[in-house]
Design a protein around this motif. Structure first.
Motif, mmCIF file in Angstrom:
data_model
loop_
_atom_site.group_PDB
_atom_site.id
_atom_site.type_symbol
_atom_site.label_atom_id
_atom_site.label_comp_id
_atom_site.label_asym_id
_atom_site.label_seq_id
_atom_site.Cartn_x
_atom_site.Cartn_y
_atom_site.Cartn_z
ATOM 1 N N SER A 54 0.960 -1.236 0.176
ATOM 2 C CA SER A 54 -0.025 -0.145 -0.125
ATOM 3 C C SER A 54 0.746 1.342 -0.097
ATOM 4 C CB SER A 54 -0.926 0.013 1.303
ATOM 5 O OG SER A 54 -1.656 -0.970 1.339
ATOM 6 N N PHE A 55 1.996 1.334 0.758
ATOM 7 C CA PHE A 55 2.724 2.474 0.705
ATOM 8 C C PHE A 55 3.551 2.424 -0.407
ATOM 9 C CE2 PHE A 55 2.049 1.748 5.745
ATOM 10 C CZ PHE A 55 1.429 2.827 5.902
ATOM 11 N N TYR A 56 4.243 1.517 -0.987
ATOM 12 C CA TYR A 56 4.995 1.682 -2.235
ATOM 13 C C TYR A 56 3.775 2.186 -3.213
ATOM 14 C CZ TYR A 56 8.813 -1.046 -0.162
ATOM 15 O OH TYR A 56 9.810 -1.507 0.687
ATOM 16 N N THR A 57 2.893 1.594 -3.291
ATOM 17 C CA THR A 57 1.586 2.039 -4.423
ATOM 18 C C THR A 57 1.416 3.629 -4.177
ATOM 19 O OG1 THR A 57 0.599 -0.056 -4.123
ATOM 20 C CG2 THR A 57 -0.617 1.734 -5.033
ATOM 21 N N LEU A 58 1.576 4.191 -2.995
ATOM 22 C CA LEU A 58 1.452 5.692 -2.678
ATOM 23 C C LEU A 58 2.628 6.254 -3.335
ATOM 24 C CD1 LEU A 58 -1.002 6.812 -1.295
ATOM 25 C CD2 LEU A 58 0.211 6.742 0.735
ATOM 26 N N LEU A 59 3.770 5.736 -3.181
ATOM 27 C CA LEU A 59 4.831 6.217 -3.687
ATOM 28 C C LEU A 59 5.070 6.189 -5.001
ATOM 29 C CD1 LEU A 59 7.567 4.621 -1.178
ATOM 30 C CD2 LEU A 59 7.331 7.032 -1.628
ATOM 31 N N HIS A 60 4.470 5.289 -5.723
ATOM 32 C CA HIS A 60 4.561 5.209 -7.243
ATOM 33 C C HIS A 60 3.477 6.125 -7.741
ATOM 34 C CE1 HIS A 60 4.371 3.452 -11.031
ATOM 35 N NE2 HIS A 60 3.522 2.875 -10.937
ATOM 36 N N GLU A 61 2.326 6.516 -7.068
ATOM 37 C CA GLU A 61 1.718 7.430 -7.440
ATOM 38 C C GLU A 61 2.357 9.065 -7.130
ATOM 39 O OE1 GLU A 61 -1.947 7.386 -4.923
ATOM 40 O OE2 GLU A 61 -2.441 5.506 -5.644
ATOM 41 N N LEU A 62 3.150 9.116 -6.450
ATOM 42 C CA LEU A 62 3.994 10.365 -6.298
ATOM 43 C C LEU A 62 5.039 10.187 -6.973
ATOM 44 C CD1 LEU A 62 3.869 10.628 -2.281
ATOM 45 C CD2 LEU A 62 2.479 12.011 -4.022
ATOM 46 N N GLY A 63 5.435 9.444 -8.175
ATOM 47 C CA GLY A 63 6.400 9.495 -9.095
ATOM 48 C C GLY A 63 7.493 8.384 -9.022
ATOM 49 N N GLU A 64 7.341 7.730 -7.993
ATOM 50 C CA GLU A 64 8.464 6.655 -7.717
ATOM 51 C C GLU A 64 8.266 5.332 -8.677
ATOM 52 O OE1 GLU A 64 11.428 7.294 -5.262
ATOM 53 O OE2 GLU A 64 10.537 8.969 -6.066
ATOM 54 N N ALA A 65 8.994 4.549 -8.698
ATOM 55 C CA ALA A 65 9.027 3.434 -9.614
ATOM 56 C C ALA A 65 7.885 2.539 -9.102
ATOM 57 C CB ALA A 65 10.362 2.477 -9.593
ATOM 58 N N ASP A 66 7.486 1.591 -9.923
ATOM 59 C CA ASP A 66 6.491 0.724 -9.462
ATOM 60 C C ASP A 66 6.655 -0.209 -8.274
ATOM 61 O OD1 ASP A 66 6.717 -2.429 -10.628
ATOM 62 O OD2 ASP A 66 7.881 -0.680 -11.763
ATOM 63 N N PRO A 67 5.575 -0.512 -7.605
ATOM 64 C CA PRO A 67 6.086 -1.272 -6.185
ATOM 65 C C PRO A 67 6.878 -2.510 -6.093
ATOM 66 C CG PRO A 67 3.447 -0.799 -6.309
ATOM 67 C CD PRO A 67 4.418 -0.377 -7.648
ATOM 68 N N ASP A 68 6.690 -3.286 -7.285
ATOM 69 C CA ASP A 68 7.772 -4.502 -7.221
ATOM 70 C C ASP A 68 9.196 -4.227 -7.692
ATOM 71 O OD1 ASP A 68 5.789 -6.275 -6.902
ATOM 72 O OD2 ASP A 68 5.464 -6.942 -8.996
ATOM 73 N N ILE A 70 10.645 -1.051 -6.562
ATOM 74 C CA ILE A 70 11.024 -0.645 -5.370
ATOM 75 C C ILE A 70 11.585 -1.825 -4.301
ATOM 76 C CG2 ILE A 70 10.486 0.960 -3.526
ATOM 77 C CD1 ILE A 70 8.494 2.319 -5.006
ATOM 78 N N ALA A 71 10.414 -2.761 -4.244
ATOM 79 C CA ALA A 71 10.701 -3.804 -3.422
ATOM 80 C C ALA A 71 11.780 -4.612 -3.589
ATOM 81 C CB ALA A 71 9.354 -4.501 -2.975
ATOM 82 N N PHE A 72 12.136 -5.310 -4.841
ATOM 83 C CA PHE A 72 12.784 -6.288 -5.275
ATOM 84 C C PHE A 72 14.111 -5.595 -6.339
ATOM 85 C CE2 PHE A 72 8.550 -8.314 -5.189
ATOM 86 C CZ PHE A 72 8.736 -9.008 -3.779
ATOM 87 N N LYS A 73 14.175 -4.560 -6.383
ATOM 88 C CA LYS A 73 15.299 -4.196 -7.372
ATOM 89 C C LYS A 73 16.128 -2.959 -6.642
ATOM 90 C CE LYS A 73 13.309 -6.150 -11.426
ATOM 91 N NZ LYS A 73 12.431 -6.006 -12.711
ATOM 92 N N ARG A 74 16.269 -2.939 -5.440
ATOM 93 C CA ARG A 74 16.926 -1.773 -4.932
ATOM 94 C C ARG A 74 18.046 -2.592 -4.172
ATOM 95 N NH1 ARG A 74 13.755 1.612 -0.981
ATOM 96 N NH2 ARG A 74 12.562 -0.410 -0.890
ATOM 97 N N GLU A 75 19.040 -1.804 -3.894
ATOM 98 C CA GLU A 75 20.305 -2.335 -3.140
ATOM 99 C C GLU A 75 20.112 -2.163 -1.491
ATOM 100 O OE1 GLU A 75 24.016 -1.422 -4.667
ATOM 101 O OE2 GLU A 75 23.480 -2.216 -6.651
ATOM 102 N N ALA A 76 20.656 -2.627 -0.667
ATOM 103 C CA ALA A 76 20.590 -2.164 0.670
ATOM 104 C C ALA A 76 20.722 -0.821 1.082
ATOM 105 C CB ALA A 76 21.637 -3.050 1.373
ATOM 106 N N ILE A 77 21.504 -0.231 0.358
ATOM 107 C CA ILE A 77 21.971 1.166 0.646
ATOM 108 C C ILE A 77 20.787 2.301 0.213
ATOM 109 C CG2 ILE A 77 22.993 1.803 -1.686
ATOM 110 C CD1 ILE A 77 24.931 3.075 0.008
ATOM 111 N N HIS A 78 19.867 1.771 -0.442
ATOM 112 C CA HIS A 78 18.873 2.583 -0.743
ATOM 113 C C HIS A 78 17.512 2.522 0.077
ATOM 114 C CE1 HIS A 78 20.674 4.101 -4.119
ATOM 115 N NE2 HIS A 78 21.112 2.991 -4.639
ATOM 116 N N PHE A 79 17.596 1.262 1.046
ATOM 117 C CA PHE A 79 16.410 0.978 2.054
ATOM 118 C C PHE A 79 16.596 1.936 3.066
ATOM 119 C CE2 PHE A 79 15.807 -2.588 -0.616
ATOM 120 C CZ PHE A 79 14.713 -3.354 -0.229
ATOM 121 N N LYS A 80 15.200 2.171 3.803
ATOM 122 C CA LYS A 80 15.220 3.237 4.685
ATOM 123 C C LYS A 80 14.561 2.511 6.020
ATOM 124 C CE LYS A 80 16.290 7.377 2.647
ATOM 125 N NZ LYS A 80 17.226 6.538 1.753
ATOM 126 N N CYS A 81 14.797 1.573 5.982
ATOM 127 C CA CYS A 81 14.241 0.697 7.225
ATOM 128 C C CYS A 81 15.319 0.728 8.500
ATOM 129 C CB CYS A 81 14.390 -0.960 6.892
ATOM 130 S SG CYS A 81 15.543 -1.645 6.366
#
Lengths: 252, 164
Positions: A54-68, A70-81
């Motif tokens: 749901s949050f990735y979908t919201l980010l996608h609506e704000l111009g970020e990449a699609d949820p899959d 964002i979730a599966f194709k980023r390297e650790a350094i780009h995670f904000k957890c």
């Protein structure tokens, strides 16, 4: 749109925490100490991965990449957890206490977001808060029952609290956007959320005869919000993306 | 085929054919997940659905089933939007839906007005004997929307569709 960068940062933190925590919860499938716990962790994992979507979908609506992506194709350094969620599951005592700390923290934040000035976030918080009640209820019941059951249960949980509490504080690591988000009425500051969380969990821990340890300053587990992670996150990402990397363009 | 004006009611009747894949006695309509139905010019129809639980894995499946169902009834263009941000509540299940849950052997969620409190999560009627002398065993069951309870009357565990 005003405060866009700050808002995206908040959404990434929320989504990444839920995705990684959800993945860790799923690692209990087949390993739970009793069948019911196996199922509970599996269900909570499913919920959390759902929230991250749901949050990735919201980010996608704000111009970020699609949820899959964002979730599966980023390297650790780009995670904000927070570093707390990336820690391995360890034993059941640690995972149970982490679940207790994490879900009360998530619930505290989501409750606050029900009053967010950003309407889409407010709507999502309204939906998610209804489901998180079950997570908190489960955590509280299990922690109380085990900690009050016998000395062995209590000492194992106390040990887990000692280990997990300093890590859990990383959920409230201040960010450069904190003040801006609070002033815009989007999300309260990390400090105030942490205070509220402590006010909620302290009486529950007292009831369970558990106590919170001292935490070293500065907190050694800070950094996740800025992209500094433990090696555990990279290992987790490798495992989480093992299938998609085999056949990146596969359609399900 | 769709020359006459199709009313919203007819469309909802068609959607009675689409069942929850995990509880095949209840339709998506009686489950209360159909939020809006719009019939547009030509043979186009737009459906808005809201998921019960955010992480429900059956959403995509039901979305496709709705499209297949309405295409079968002559609509050439069917759009099904999922509104993740809208909260679904167990109060949205219709009376018929509650009966269908019971037929399936699931305890229907208790009727709750307003905000759900922790004590509300604990109450359930036994789907076999309708006793209220029951206790919650686990807020998580075989699917996201089910909890496990125990009936002191039957001395058996049963599943409940969770209040939300």
């Amino acid at each position: 749109m005003q405060n866009l960068e700050a808002l995206k940062n908040l959404l990434y933190r929320l989504a990444d925490d839920f995705l990684i925590m959800g993945h860790r919860d799923s690692e209990w499938i087949g390993l739970g100490p009793i069948l019911e716990e196996d199922i509970a962790f599996a269900s909570m994992a499913q919920d959390k991965v759902g929230y991250s979507l749901s949050f990735y979908t919201l980010l996608h609506e704000l111009g970020e990449a699609d949820p899959d992506t964002i979730a599966f194709k980023r390297e650790a350094i780009h995670f904000k957890c927070a570093q707390f969620v990336e820690m391995p599951i360890q034993d059941y005592a640690f995972s149970l206490i982490r679940h207790f700390f994490f879900d009360y923290a998530a619930d505290t934040r989501i409750q606050a977001l029900k009053n967010s000035s950003y309407d889409k976030l407010r709507d999502l918080a309204n939906k998610i808060s209804r489901e998180l009640k079950y997570h908190c209820m489960h955590a509280k019941t299990m922690v109380t029952q085990i900690a009050k059951g016998n000395e062995d249960g209590n000492s194992r949980l106390q040990e887990a609290v000692n280990t997990a509490f300093p890590m859990a504080l990383s959920l409230f690591e201040p960010t450069e956007f904190c003040e801006e988000l609070a002033q815009a009425g989007i999300c309260p500051t990390e400090a105030s959320l942490q205070k509220e969380w402590l006010q909620r969990i302290t009486p529950l821990l007292i009831e369970a005869s558990l106590s919170l340890p001292q935490v070293p300053e500065p907190n050694p587990y800070y950094g996740g919000r800025k992209g500094y992670h433990t090696d555990y996150l990279d290992e987790l990402i490798q495992e989480m993306t093992a299938v998609i990397r085999l056949e990146p363009e596969a359609v399900w | 085929m769709v020359n006459e004006i199709i009313s919203k009611t007819t469309l909802l009747d068609y959607l009675q054919e689409v069942k929850d894949p995990e509880i095949p006695t209840i339709s998506v309509v009686d489950l209360g997940i159909i939020e809006d139905v719009k019939i547009e010019a030509g043979n186009k129809v737009c459906i808005e659905m809201i998921p019960t639980f955010s992480g429900c894995p059956a959403i995509r499946f039901m979305q496709l089933e709705i499209i297949n169902c309405l295409k079968k009834h002559g609509f050439t263009e069917v759009e099904v939007k999922v509104a993740y941000e809208k909260p679904w509540s167990s109060e949205r299940i219709t009376e018929r839906g509650r009966k269908q849950l019971l037929e399936f052997g699931l305890s229907p969620p208790p009727r709750i007005k307003g905000e759900i409190e922790e004590k509300d999560l604990e109450q359930a009627i036994c789907p076999k004997c309708l006793s209220q002398n029951t206790v919650i065993k686990n807020p998580f069951g075989p699917t996201l929307c089910r909890a496990i309870h125990y009936c002191y009357n039957c001395h058996e565990t049963f599943e409940q569709f969770k209040p939300l």
